[in-house]
Write a protein that holds these residues in place. Sequence first.
Motif, short mmCIF file in Angstrom:
data_model
loop_
_atom_site.label_atom_id
_atom_site.label_comp_id
_atom_site.label_asym_id
_atom_site.label_seq_id
_atom_site.Cartn_x
_atom_site.Cartn_y
_atom_site.Cartn_z
N GLU A 79 -25.91 110.09 67.51
CA GLU A 79 -25.73 111.29 68.33
C GLU A 79 -25.52 110.92 69.79
OE1 GLU A 79 -25.04 114.08 67.23
OE2 GLU A 79 -25.41 113.35 65.21
N CYS B 196 -21.69 116.36 60.67
CA CYS B 196 -22.50 116.54 61.86
C CYS B 196 -22.19 117.89 62.49
CB CYS B 196 -22.23 115.43 62.87
SG CYS B 196 -22.99 113.89 62.40
N HIS C 99 -17.22 115.38 71.53
CA HIS C 99 -18.40 114.86 70.84
C HIS C 99 -18.09 114.67 69.34
CE1 HIS C 99 -22.80 114.56 69.92
NE2 HIS C 99 -22.38 115.07 68.76
N HIS D 118 -17.76 111.07 66.95
CA HIS D 118 -18.35 110.67 65.67
C HIS D 118 -17.31 110.00 64.78
CE1 HIS D 118 -22.43 112.09 65.80
NE2 HIS D 118 -22.08 113.32 66.14
N ALA E 266 -22.05 109.52 70.36
CA ALA E 266 -21.03 110.57 70.44
C ALA E 266 -21.11 111.28 71.80
CB ALA E 266 -21.22 111.57 69.30
N VAL F 199 -27.49 118.61 68.07
CA VAL F 199 -26.58 118.24 67.01
C VAL F 199 -27.39 117.94 65.77
CG1 VAL F 199 -24.78 116.63 66.37
CG2 VAL F 199 -25.14 117.23 68.76
#
Length: 368
Positions: free
Chosen positions: A160, A47, A139, A143, A163, A18
Amino acid sequence: MCKFLCITIIGLYTLLYVSCNPKRTEGNFVMPTKKNKGVVENFKKACFFVSSQKEIDSLKKVSKIDIELPTNREIEQVRQITDFIGLPQNFGIYKGNIRNAMAVVINGKRIIIFRKDLLRRIDRAGGSEYWSSMFILAHEIGHHLSNHFSTDSPNSKDTELEADFFAGSVLCRLGASLEETIKPVSFGFLTTSLDHNNHPDKKSRVAMITNAWNSTNFQLNNTFAVPPPPPDDDIDFGTQSIFTQEDFHLMHDDLLNNIIENKSYYELEGIITRIHYNDSRYFNSPNNIQEIQVEITKDNTGFYENKEGGVKIGTRILVQVPTGEEMCHACILNYLSILVRGRKIRFKTYIFGSGLDSYMFYLEKLKR
Ligand SMILES: [Zn+2]
């Protein structure tokens, strides 16, 4: 042919890593319509799911993304995730000309964009690839829900991994196995570590997702209370036993016949604590219940050689239930009305495989 296959396989597993691009100063959002494309440009914070450092570098130059309306199927996929966490689905979700998926906030509006054919391609590959697309979406939703865009530095290793933790927990609740949950991160074609800049490496991501899945699975199986009896607990259902020995002889199932004749099965009593459903869009059977979790209150099994054998009272076991394909219509209704959370049942089951799986072949309703 091989080249085509290789490209396809690489394409499917480029769901790794990511990246959050650096801050930008402004944001512009044009809503797409059925006829016209919209646009997302000059965004401050975003992201991305990416596959390589090269891609991360190239994303820093991305300033404009054409977006389109999603299909009903894609909207439904996002709704499945938000339903499970009890939130309204108030994200803008769009298809866009990006490589995998991204989360972005523009003028306070929470947006998720995914590559045009990402979900369709993954679904077409079949099997657990469905869960890979769900992981990516979860994911990105993670965030947003973790408020990562409200800070000046949403692009840290910690955010990260947060998430990832969220996505691992959600997929466990949705019914994905641990293997299916970690697949989009663990099974990528990249084998080298990307542990630099602000991006966690593969090893720590897999560890975080595994931790999330395991702790959620433990909670689901062990920490909630036994449900109260269902409202129809006192009602006599008439024919209460669903399967008899004779039924199974009619099915000409040699394995079951042997088990029944040799009495090598468990007869247990307990309370249904959880029902696991199939995704009925993929499994078209009269009964979309796949398995039930039962807290054992009594073990009537007679074949133990010593008193130590048997299922411990108070443990919760998972039992697969018949699909009902061979049952009459009235039998199915009766059967499904018994399989309710909080119901006390007596059932017979045999254990197969590694000893972790159990299959029910007799069911009876009991009063609490
Ligand atoms: Zn992320």
